[in-house]
Enzyme design. Structure first.
Site, PDB file in Angstrom:
ATOM      1  CD  GLU A 168      72.959 -36.755 -26.858  1.00  0.00           C
ATOM      2  OE1 GLU A 168      72.513 -37.684 -26.146  1.00  0.00           O
ATOM      3  OE2 GLU A 168      73.823 -35.960 -26.464  1.00  0.00           O
ATOM      4  N   GLY A 312      75.038 -34.470 -21.920  1.00  0.00           N
ATOM      5  CA  GLY A 312      74.196 -34.515 -23.109  1.00  0.00           C
ATOM      6  C   GLY A 312      73.051 -33.537 -22.983  1.00  0.00           C
ATOM      7  CD  GLU A 313      69.796 -33.047 -19.768  1.00  0.00           C
ATOM      8  OE1 GLU A 313      69.532 -32.145 -18.953  1.00  0.00           O
ATOM      9  OE2 GLU A 313      69.476 -34.248 -19.592  1.00  0.00           O
ATOM     10  CB  ALA A 314      71.076 -29.347 -26.043  1.00  0.00           C
ATOM     11  CB  SER A 315      73.828 -29.588 -20.694  1.00  0.00           C
ATOM     12  OG  SER A 315      74.792 -30.579 -21.013  1.00  0.00           O
TER      13      SER A 315
END
Length: 348
Positions: A168, A312-315
């Protein structure tokens, strides 16, 4: 992309509950075949540790005795939060939209990680121009808006994907995650809040106070113990979309890698509804956000990685894909004792 209702009847929480009542389980025949082969491979029993468990998990949810990770998808959901106006983040609210543009131009960490693992990266924008309401003064979303976002998230779980990595982007979403977790599992702002994008000292105290204010406002609803109602009350559109993606992946027998704190909090809504709901999910890492460790304990999940990340950001979900690939490669490619002519361990 902006969230919008499907052409048929509008989605609702009743429909989501109906789907939850029909959750499929793993393919036990595939799991049995993997376990049987595992016992014949040229290694001591259990020597590959969690890689063996991952191979079984992949087989069960992919429904095949030779699991594979050849078509991973990374899905990043972006949403805007009204509570961001309360100064709970080190960054201004407009950064959400700016980061979405960065994703689309290929300049973010997740772009590099997705390329490194040869994954299909999709960015799903929710209604960024219309933030959710400040949940300290009312519900963040109506049921219609939340259910619509869940339905939108379901589109990420397309047939043919063999693992779905979820993440996200949304300024103030660690405040949302902490509030949602406290509403679902109990506790105060101090129990669940962390630095997020880097708030410390008085700024962190303000973040905790905002969470406690929201919990006090929604106390009557919290006491009703309806996880979907709480998702609408103190969640965000990207949280609802992630929950929808997790649900659709289960129905489509697609294994899921959850990213960090906010992503796991979104999925935890389904766990609070049905403790079996996240059996097809693995948590990619333990975030440096302190609330994430508490959340992992609440849902009974052990993370695959612990790298002090909190991006975050699916890392981290992307980073965990090579572990899944390694588990499948070892299981499928290793020789058996019989094939290799290797003597097995003597009995006794």
């Amino acid at each position: 992309m902006n969230a919008r209702p499907p052409e048929s009847s509008p989605p609702s929480f009743d429909e989501m509950r109906r789907i939850l009542r029909a959750l499929p389980g793993p393919d036990q025949e595939a799991v049995t075949r993997v376990v049987e082969r595992e016992g014949q491979l040229t290694k001591p029993a259990g020597a590959l540790g969690r890689l063996e468990q991952i191979a079984e998990w992949l087989a069960g949810w992919q429904g095949r005795a030779e699991p594979r990770v050849e078509r991973p998808r990374v899905a990043v959901f972006a949403g805007t939060h009204g509570v961001a106006a309360r100064g709970v983040s080190a960054y201004p609210p407009e950064v959400t939209g700016q980061m979405v543009q960065n994703f689309l131009k290929g300049g973010a960490a997740i772009n590099q990680l997705a390329q490194a693992i040869d994954a299909d990266l999709r960015i799903y924008e929710l209604d960024l121009d219309h933030p959710t309401a400040d949940f300290t003064r009312g519900p963040a979303m109506s049921e219609t808006r939340a259910a619509n976002a869940m339905a939108y998230g379901m589109m990420a779980a397309e047939p043919g994907i063999d693992v779905l990595c979820l993440g996200e982007m949304g300024i103030a979403n660690t405040t949302t995650a902490a509030t949602l977790c406290a509403a679902l599992f109990g506790g105060s702002g101090a129990d669940w809040a962390g630095p997020g994008t880097g708030v410390r000292g008085p700024a962190l105290e303000r973040k905790i106070a905002v969470i406690d204010e929201a919990l006090a406002f929604h106390r009557p609803l919290i006491e009703q113990r309806d996880p979907l109602a709480l998702l609408a009350a103190v969640g965000g559109e990207e949280f609802a979309a992630i929950a929808g993606a997790v649900l659709a992946a289960r129905m489509g027998r697609i294994p899921v890698l959850l990213d960090g704190y906010a992503c796991t909090a979104a999925a935890a809504v389904l766990f609070a509804l049905d403790r079996r709901a996240l059996a097809h999910c693995l948590v990619a890492h333990r975030s440096a956000e302190p609330g994430h460790a508490r959340l992992l304990e609440a849902i009974g999940h052990k993370p695959l990685l612990d790298l002090d990340m909190r991006l975050g950001e699916a890392s981290a979900a992307a980073l965990a894909v090579p572990l899944l690939k390694a588990a499948a490669a070892c299981h499928n490619g290793m020789a058996t004792f019989a094939d290799a002519g290797v003597s097995r361990r003597a009995p006794g």
